[in-house]
Design a protein around this motif. Structure first.
Motif, PDB file in Angstrom:
ATOM      1  N   CYS A  30       1.746 -18.208  18.537  1.00  0.00           N
ATOM      2  CA  CYS A  30       2.760 -18.932  19.307  1.00  0.00           C
ATOM      3  C   CYS A  30       2.797 -18.371  20.718  1.00  0.00           C
ATOM      4  O   CYS A  30       2.765 -17.156  20.916  1.00  0.00           O
ATOM      5  CB  CYS A  30       4.136 -18.797  18.652  1.00  0.00           C
ATOM      6  SG  CYS A  30       5.399 -19.828  19.448  1.00  0.00           S
ATOM      7  N   SER A  31       2.879 -19.271  21.706  1.00  0.00           N
ATOM      8  CA  SER A  31       2.958 -18.850  23.110  1.00  0.00           C
ATOM      9  C   SER A  31       4.382 -18.547  23.545  1.00  0.00           C
ATOM     10  O   SER A  31       4.600 -17.843  24.530  1.00  0.00           O
ATOM     11  CB  SER A  31       2.372 -19.949  24.015  1.00  0.00           C
ATOM     12  OG  SER A  31       1.012 -20.152  23.750  1.00  0.00           O
ATOM     13  N   CYS A  37      13.903 -15.638  17.894  1.00  0.00           N
ATOM     14  CA  CYS A  37      12.875 -15.947  16.897  1.00  0.00           C
ATOM     15  C   CYS A  37      13.063 -15.095  15.642  1.00  0.00           C
ATOM     16  O   CYS A  37      13.224 -13.877  15.721  1.00  0.00           O
ATOM     17  CB  CYS A  37      11.484 -15.698  17.477  1.00  0.00           C
ATOM     18  SG  CYS A  37      10.139 -16.047  16.317  1.00  0.00           S
ATOM     19  N   THR A  42       4.669 -13.988  13.643  1.00  0.00           N
ATOM     20  CA  THR A  42       3.737 -15.121  13.742  1.00  0.00           C
ATOM     21  C   THR A  42       3.147 -15.259  15.142  1.00  0.00           C
ATOM     22  O   THR A  42       2.270 -16.100  15.357  1.00  0.00           O
ATOM     23  CB  THR A  42       4.433 -16.452  13.390  1.00  0.00           C
ATOM     24  OG1 THR A  42       5.441 -16.734  14.376  1.00  0.00           O
ATOM     25  CG2 THR A  42       5.056 -16.405  12.015  1.00  0.00           C
ATOM     26  N   TRP A  43       3.621 -14.501  16.118  1.00  0.00           N
ATOM     27  CA  TRP A  43       3.213 -14.699  17.506  1.00  0.00           C
ATOM     28  C   TRP A  43       1.716 -14.476  17.737  1.00  0.00           C
ATOM     29  O   TRP A  43       1.064 -15.265  18.399  1.00  0.00           O
ATOM     30  CB  TRP A  43       4.002 -13.769  18.419  1.00  0.00           C
ATOM     31  CG  TRP A  43       5.448 -14.119  18.561  1.00  0.00           C
ATOM     32  CD1 TRP A  43       6.080 -15.253  18.106  1.00  0.00           C
ATOM     33  CD2 TRP A  43       6.462 -13.328  19.185  1.00  0.00           C
ATOM     34  NE1 TRP A  43       7.422 -15.213  18.413  1.00  0.00           N
ATOM     35  CE2 TRP A  43       7.684 -14.044  19.075  1.00  0.00           C
ATOM     36  CE3 TRP A  43       6.455 -12.087  19.821  1.00  0.00           C
ATOM     37  CZ2 TRP A  43       8.874 -13.549  19.598  1.00  0.00           C
ATOM     38  CZ3 TRP A  43       7.651 -11.594  20.338  1.00  0.00           C
ATOM     39  CH2 TRP A  43       8.847 -12.322  20.233  1.00  0.00           C
ATOM     40  N   GLY A  76       4.820 -23.063  11.848  1.00  0.00           N
ATOM     41  CA  GLY A  76       4.290 -21.853  12.462  1.00  0.00           C
ATOM     42  C   GLY A  76       5.359 -20.794  12.567  1.00  0.00           C
ATOM     43  O   GLY A  76       6.351 -20.826  11.831  1.00  0.00           O
ATOM     44  N   GLY A  77       5.237 -19.907  13.541  1.00  0.00           N
ATOM     45  CA  GLY A  77       4.431 -19.988  14.750  1.00  0.00           C
ATOM     46  C   GLY A  77       4.510 -21.359  15.405  1.00  0.00           C
ATOM     47  O   GLY A  77       5.454 -22.108  15.259  1.00  0.00           O
ATOM     48  N   GLU A  78       3.459 -21.659  16.144  1.00  0.00           N
ATOM     49  CA  GLU A  78       3.291 -22.960  16.773  1.00  0.00           C
ATOM     50  C   GLU A  78       1.973 -23.538  16.271  1.00  0.00           C
ATOM     51  O   GLU A  78       0.903 -23.113  16.704  1.00  0.00           O
ATOM     52  CB  GLU A  78       3.285 -22.820  18.302  1.00  0.00           C
ATOM     53  CG  GLU A  78       2.907 -24.081  19.060  1.00  0.00           C
ATOM     54  CD  GLU A  78       3.725 -25.285  18.625  1.00  0.00           C
ATOM     55  OE1 GLU A  78       3.178 -26.153  17.908  1.00  0.00           O
ATOM     56  OE2 GLU A  78       4.913 -25.354  18.993  1.00  0.00           O
ATOM     57  N   LYS A  81      -1.083 -24.420  18.404  1.00  0.00           N
ATOM     58  CA  LYS A  81      -1.963 -23.390  18.945  1.00  0.00           C
ATOM     59  C   LYS A  81      -3.304 -23.398  18.224  1.00  0.00           C
ATOM     60  O   LYS A  81      -4.277 -22.825  18.712  1.00  0.00           O
ATOM     61  CB  LYS A  81      -1.312 -22.004  18.817  1.00  0.00           C
ATOM     62  CG  LYS A  81      -0.172 -21.748  19.768  1.00  0.00           C
ATOM     63  CD  LYS A  81      -0.661 -21.575  21.198  1.00  0.00           C
ATOM     64  CE  LYS A  81      -1.394 -20.253  21.373  1.00  0.00           C
ATOM     65  NZ  LYS A  81      -1.813 -20.047  22.782  1.00  0.00           N
ATOM     66  N   THR A 104       6.978 -28.396  15.327  1.00  0.00           N
ATOM     67  CA  THR A 104       6.462 -27.878  16.581  1.00  0.00           C
ATOM     68  C   THR A 104       7.543 -27.801  17.647  1.00  0.00           C
ATOM     69  O   THR A 104       8.530 -28.528  17.607  1.00  0.00           O
ATOM     70  CB  THR A 104       5.308 -28.768  17.093  1.00  0.00           C
ATOM     71  OG1 THR A 104       4.872 -28.311  18.381  1.00  0.00           O
ATOM     72  CG2 THR A 104       5.756 -30.225  17.231  1.00  0.00           C
ATOM     73  N   SER A 107       5.072 -27.034  22.778  1.00  0.00           N
ATOM     74  CA  SER A 107       4.807 -26.183  23.940  1.00  0.00           C
ATOM     75  C   SER A 107       3.363 -26.238  24.422  1.00  0.00           C
ATOM     76  O   SER A 107       3.008 -25.609  25.405  1.00  0.00           O
ATOM     77  CB  SER A 107       5.173 -24.732  23.601  1.00  0.00           C
ATOM     78  OG  SER A 107       4.450 -24.271  22.469  1.00  0.00           O
ATOM     79  N   THR A 139      12.802 -18.551  26.252  1.00  0.00           N
ATOM     80  CA  THR A 139      11.507 -18.569  25.564  1.00  0.00           C
ATOM     81  C   THR A 139      10.330 -18.005  26.355  1.00  0.00           C
ATOM     82  O   THR A 139       9.267 -17.779  25.782  1.00  0.00           O
ATOM     83  CB  THR A 139      11.133 -20.012  25.169  1.00  0.00           C
ATOM     84  OG1 THR A 139      10.776 -20.754  26.352  1.00  0.00           O
ATOM     85  CG2 THR A 139      12.288 -20.710  24.472  1.00  0.00           C
TER      86      THR A 139
END
Length: 254
Positions: A30-31, A37, A42-43, A76-78, A81, A104, A107, A139
Protein backbone atom coordinates in the motif's frame (compact mmCIF):
# COMPACT_ATOMS: atom_id res chain seq x y z
CA UNK A 1 -2.64 -17.54 -17.39
CA UNK A 2 -1.36 -17.72 -13.83
CA UNK A 3 0.19 -14.65 -12.21
CA UNK A 4 2.36 -14.61 -9.11
CA UNK A 5 1.41 -12.13 -6.40
CA UNK A 6 2.00 -11.40 -2.74
CA UNK A 7 -0.81 -12.25 -0.32
CA UNK A 8 -0.90 -10.94 3.23
CA UNK A 9 -3.70 -13.20 4.49
CA UNK A 10 -7.14 -14.59 3.70
CA UNK A 11 -10.49 -14.74 5.51
CA UNK A 12 -12.67 -17.63 4.44
CA UNK A 13 -15.94 -16.46 6.00
CA UNK A 14 -15.96 -12.65 5.80
CA UNK A 15 -19.16 -10.71 6.48
CA UNK A 16 -17.99 -7.08 6.38
CA UNK A 17 -16.49 -6.72 2.89
CA UNK A 18 -19.36 -6.84 0.46
CA UNK A 19 -22.74 -8.57 0.20
CA UNK A 20 -23.29 -11.97 1.76
CA UNK A 21 -20.74 -14.43 3.08
CA UNK A 22 -17.42 -13.85 1.32
CA UNK A 23 -13.93 -15.20 0.89
CA UNK A 24 -11.62 -12.21 1.38
CA UNK A 25 -8.09 -12.08 -0.03
CA UNK A 26 -5.86 -9.40 1.52
CA UNK A 27 -3.05 -8.48 -0.87
CA UNK A 28 0.26 -7.07 0.27
CA UNK A 29 1.40 -3.52 -0.45
CA UNK A 30 0.00 0.00 0.00
CA UNK A 31 1.27 3.48 -0.88
CA UNK A 32 -0.91 5.21 1.70
CA UNK A 33 0.24 5.67 5.27
CA UNK A 34 -3.07 6.25 7.01
CA UNK A 35 -2.56 7.44 10.57
CA UNK A 36 -5.33 5.10 11.78
CA UNK A 37 -4.42 2.07 9.65
CA UNK A 38 -5.15 -1.15 11.54
CA UNK A 39 -2.99 -3.27 9.20
CA UNK A 40 0.36 -1.46 8.79
CA UNK A 41 1.91 -4.89 8.28
CA UNK A 42 0.34 -4.84 4.79
CA UNK A 43 2.26 -1.74 3.64
CA UNK A 44 5.47 -3.36 2.46
CA UNK A 45 4.97 -4.79 -1.03
CA UNK A 46 7.81 -7.22 -0.40
CA UNK A 47 6.09 -8.75 2.60
CA UNK A 48 3.42 -11.42 2.62
CA UNK A 49 3.50 -14.81 0.94
CA UNK A 50 4.01 -15.40 -2.76
CA UNK A 51 1.01 -17.08 -4.34
CA UNK A 52 0.06 -18.37 -7.77
CA UNK A 53 -3.28 -16.89 -8.90
CA UNK A 54 -4.61 -20.21 -10.21
CA UNK A 55 -3.64 -22.04 -7.04
CA UNK A 56 -5.43 -19.39 -5.00
CA UNK A 57 -8.55 -19.65 -7.16
CA UNK A 58 -8.62 -23.40 -6.66
CA UNK A 59 -8.35 -22.87 -2.90
CA UNK A 60 -11.25 -20.42 -3.03
CA UNK A 61 -13.37 -22.83 -5.05
CA UNK A 62 -13.15 -25.24 -2.14
CA UNK A 63 -15.49 -22.82 -0.33
CA UNK A 64 -17.92 -22.40 -3.25
CA UNK A 65 -20.88 -23.91 -1.41
CA UNK A 66 -20.44 -21.44 1.46
CA UNK A 67 -19.90 -18.29 -0.62
CA UNK A 68 -22.25 -19.05 -3.52
CA UNK A 69 -24.72 -16.36 -2.40
CA UNK A 70 -21.92 -13.98 -1.43
CA UNK A 71 -18.67 -14.06 -3.33
CA UNK A 72 -15.03 -13.06 -3.18
CA UNK A 73 -13.51 -9.73 -2.18
CA UNK A 74 -9.98 -8.69 -3.17
CA UNK A 75 -8.71 -6.34 -0.48
CA UNK A 76 -5.42 -5.22 1.04
CA UNK A 77 -3.32 -3.26 1.74
CA UNK A 78 -4.17 -1.72 -1.60
CA UNK A 79 -4.99 -4.46 -4.12
CA UNK A 80 -4.42 -2.08 -7.03
CA UNK A 81 -0.72 -2.06 -6.13
CA UNK A 82 -0.73 -5.53 -7.71
CA UNK A 83 -3.02 -4.88 -10.69
CA UNK A 84 -2.00 -7.88 -12.80
CA UNK A 85 -2.44 -10.32 -9.93
CA UNK A 86 -5.77 -8.78 -8.89
CA UNK A 87 -6.99 -8.85 -12.48
CA UNK A 88 -6.01 -12.49 -12.94
CA UNK A 89 -7.96 -13.43 -9.81
CA UNK A 90 -11.04 -11.44 -10.81
CA UNK A 91 -11.17 -12.86 -14.32
CA UNK A 92 -10.87 -16.47 -13.16
CA UNK A 93 -13.43 -15.99 -10.41
CA UNK A 94 -15.85 -14.50 -12.92
CA UNK A 95 -15.33 -17.54 -15.15
CA UNK A 96 -16.38 -19.64 -12.17
CA UNK A 97 -19.56 -17.61 -11.76
CA UNK A 98 -18.63 -16.04 -8.42
CA UNK A 99 -19.54 -12.46 -7.49
CA UNK A 100 -16.44 -10.31 -7.05
CA UNK A 101 -15.72 -7.11 -5.15
CA UNK A 102 -12.62 -4.92 -5.06
CA UNK A 103 -11.90 -3.12 -1.78
CA UNK A 104 -9.71 -0.12 -2.63
CA UNK A 105 -8.83 3.45 -1.68
CA UNK A 106 -8.42 4.22 -5.39
CA UNK A 107 -4.95 5.61 -4.72
CA UNK A 108 -3.49 4.15 -7.95
CA UNK A 109 -3.63 6.12 -11.24
CA UNK A 110 -6.42 5.10 -13.60
CA UNK A 111 -4.03 4.05 -16.35
CA UNK A 112 -3.07 1.15 -14.07
CA UNK A 113 -6.38 0.48 -12.36
CA UNK A 114 -8.98 0.65 -15.17
CA UNK A 115 -8.76 -3.03 -16.24
CA UNK A 116 -9.15 -4.15 -12.62
CA UNK A 117 -12.08 -1.82 -11.97
CA UNK A 118 -13.72 -3.06 -15.17
CA UNK A 119 -13.37 -6.70 -14.09
CA UNK A 120 -14.92 -6.43 -10.62
CA UNK A 121 -18.67 -6.65 -10.06
CA UNK A 122 -18.59 -4.19 -7.15
CA UNK A 123 -16.13 -1.55 -5.96
CA UNK A 124 -15.79 -0.85 -2.23
CA UNK A 125 -14.22 2.62 -2.45
CA UNK A 126 -12.74 4.31 0.60
CA UNK A 127 -12.70 8.11 0.43
CA UNK A 128 -10.42 9.32 3.20
CA UNK A 129 -11.44 12.97 2.89
CA UNK A 130 -12.96 15.28 0.29
CA UNK A 131 -10.48 17.93 1.44
CA UNK A 132 -7.24 17.25 -0.45
CA UNK A 133 -5.04 18.82 2.23
CA UNK A 134 -6.73 16.88 5.02
CA UNK A 135 -6.43 13.70 2.96
CA UNK A 136 -2.70 14.31 2.58
CA UNK A 137 -2.32 14.90 6.32
CA UNK A 138 -4.21 11.69 7.09
CA UNK A 139 -2.58 9.42 4.51
CA UNK A 140 0.52 11.03 2.99
CA UNK A 141 -1.26 11.34 -0.38
CA UNK A 142 -3.91 13.60 -1.86
CA UNK A 143 -7.31 12.44 -3.08
CA UNK A 144 -7.02 13.07 -6.85
CA UNK A 145 -6.69 9.39 -7.79
CA UNK A 146 -9.54 8.39 -5.50
CA UNK A 147 -11.92 10.96 -6.95
CA UNK A 148 -10.86 9.99 -10.48
CA UNK A 149 -11.65 6.38 -9.60
CA UNK A 150 -15.15 7.35 -8.44
CA UNK A 151 -15.72 9.41 -11.58
CA UNK A 152 -14.61 6.49 -13.74
CA UNK A 153 -16.97 4.12 -11.93
CA UNK A 154 -19.78 6.58 -12.61
CA UNK A 155 -18.87 6.78 -16.30
CA UNK A 156 -19.04 2.99 -16.79
CA UNK A 157 -21.97 2.37 -14.46
CA UNK A 158 -19.92 0.31 -12.01
CA UNK A 159 -21.65 -0.37 -8.69
CA UNK A 160 -19.92 1.31 -5.73
CA UNK A 161 -20.22 1.02 -1.99
CA UNK A 162 -18.62 4.18 -0.64
CA UNK A 163 -16.68 3.86 2.62
CA UNK A 164 -15.64 6.68 4.94
CA UNK A 165 -13.84 6.46 8.29
CA UNK A 166 -15.18 8.76 11.01
CA UNK A 167 -12.25 10.16 13.02
CA UNK A 168 -13.10 12.67 15.79
CA UNK A 169 -11.30 15.96 15.24
CA UNK A 170 -10.49 15.03 11.64
CA UNK A 171 -13.20 13.62 9.38
CA UNK A 172 -15.95 13.47 12.02
CA UNK A 173 -16.93 17.10 11.55
CA UNK A 174 -20.47 18.10 10.66
CA UNK A 175 -19.55 20.64 8.00
CA UNK A 176 -17.06 18.30 6.34
CA UNK A 177 -19.62 15.49 6.36
CA UNK A 178 -22.29 17.75 4.86
CA UNK A 179 -19.91 18.71 2.06
CA UNK A 180 -19.07 15.07 1.39
CA UNK A 181 -22.70 13.96 1.43
CA UNK A 182 -23.73 16.72 -0.97
CA UNK A 183 -20.84 15.79 -3.28
CA UNK A 184 -21.80 12.11 -3.33
CA UNK A 185 -25.42 12.74 -4.36
CA UNK A 186 -24.17 13.41 -7.90
CA UNK A 187 -23.01 9.77 -8.29
CA UNK A 188 -25.80 7.37 -9.19
CA UNK A 189 -23.30 4.50 -9.17
CA UNK A 190 -23.13 4.64 -5.35
CA UNK A 191 -25.49 2.06 -3.87
CA UNK A 192 -24.78 2.86 -0.23
CA UNK A 193 -22.52 4.77 2.13
CA UNK A 194 -20.68 2.72 4.73
CA UNK A 195 -19.62 4.82 7.73
CA UNK A 196 -16.79 3.25 9.71
CA UNK A 197 -16.18 4.53 13.25
CA UNK A 198 -12.49 5.05 14.03
CA UNK A 199 -10.97 2.53 16.46
CA UNK A 200 -7.55 1.78 17.92
CA UNK A 201 -7.66 -2.02 17.64
CA UNK A 202 -4.62 -2.06 15.35
CA UNK A 203 -2.39 0.12 17.55
CA UNK A 204 -0.52 -2.90 18.88
CA UNK A 205 0.68 -3.71 15.34
CA UNK A 206 2.28 -0.28 15.07
CA UNK A 207 4.09 -0.94 18.33
CA UNK A 208 5.23 -4.37 17.15
CA UNK A 209 6.61 -2.79 13.98
CA UNK A 210 8.24 0.00 16.04
CA UNK A 211 6.17 2.63 14.27
CA UNK A 212 4.87 5.82 15.89
CA UNK A 213 1.09 5.70 16.29
CA UNK A 214 0.18 9.41 16.25
CA UNK A 215 -3.52 8.81 16.95
CA UNK A 216 -3.08 7.17 20.34
CA UNK A 217 -4.86 10.10 22.02
CA UNK A 218 -7.67 10.39 19.47
CA UNK A 219 -10.90 9.21 21.12
CA UNK A 220 -13.29 6.78 19.49
CA UNK A 221 -16.58 8.36 18.33
CA UNK A 222 -19.43 8.70 20.78
CA UNK A 223 -22.90 7.38 20.03
CA UNK A 224 -24.13 10.98 19.67
CA UNK A 225 -21.43 11.76 17.11
CA UNK A 226 -22.27 8.64 15.12
CA UNK A 227 -25.97 9.54 15.07
CA UNK A 228 -25.06 13.01 13.80
CA UNK A 229 -22.88 11.59 11.03
CA UNK A 230 -25.55 9.16 9.94
CA UNK A 231 -28.25 11.83 9.89
CA UNK A 232 -26.12 14.05 7.63
CA UNK A 233 -26.03 11.43 4.89
CA UNK A 234 -29.63 10.34 5.38
CA UNK A 235 -30.71 13.97 4.99
CA UNK A 236 -29.33 13.81 1.45
CA UNK A 237 -31.40 10.70 0.70
CA UNK A 238 -28.40 8.39 0.79
CA UNK A 239 -28.58 4.79 1.95
CA UNK A 240 -26.37 4.36 5.03
CA UNK A 241 -24.76 1.30 6.54
CA UNK A 242 -22.95 1.85 9.80
CA UNK A 243 -20.75 -0.78 11.40
CA UNK A 244 -20.33 -0.24 15.12
CA UNK A 245 -18.91 -2.63 17.73
CA UNK A 246 -19.17 -5.52 15.29
CA UNK A 247 -22.87 -4.98 14.62
CA UNK A 248 -24.23 -3.82 11.26
CA UNK A 249 -27.26 -1.59 11.39
CA UNK A 250 -28.79 -0.73 8.05
CA UNK A 251 -31.26 1.94 7.16
CA UNK A 252 -32.63 2.87 3.76
CA UNK A 253 -34.01 6.32 3.04
CA UNK A 254 -36.75 6.84 0.44
Amino acid sequence: MSVIGSVHSVESFGTLDGPGLRYVVFLQGCSLRCRYCHNPDTWNLNGGNLSDSEDLVQEILGYRNFIAKGGVTISGGEPLKQPQFALALLKRLKQEGLHTALDTAGSVPLELSKPVLDAADLILLDIKSLDDKLCFSLTGMGNANTLSTLAYCQSIGKKVWLRHVLVPGWTLDEQRLEELAAFLTAFSCIEQIELLPYHRMGQYKWEQLKLHYSFKDVPEPTAKQLRMARSVFEAQGLKVLMTNLGEEKENKVG
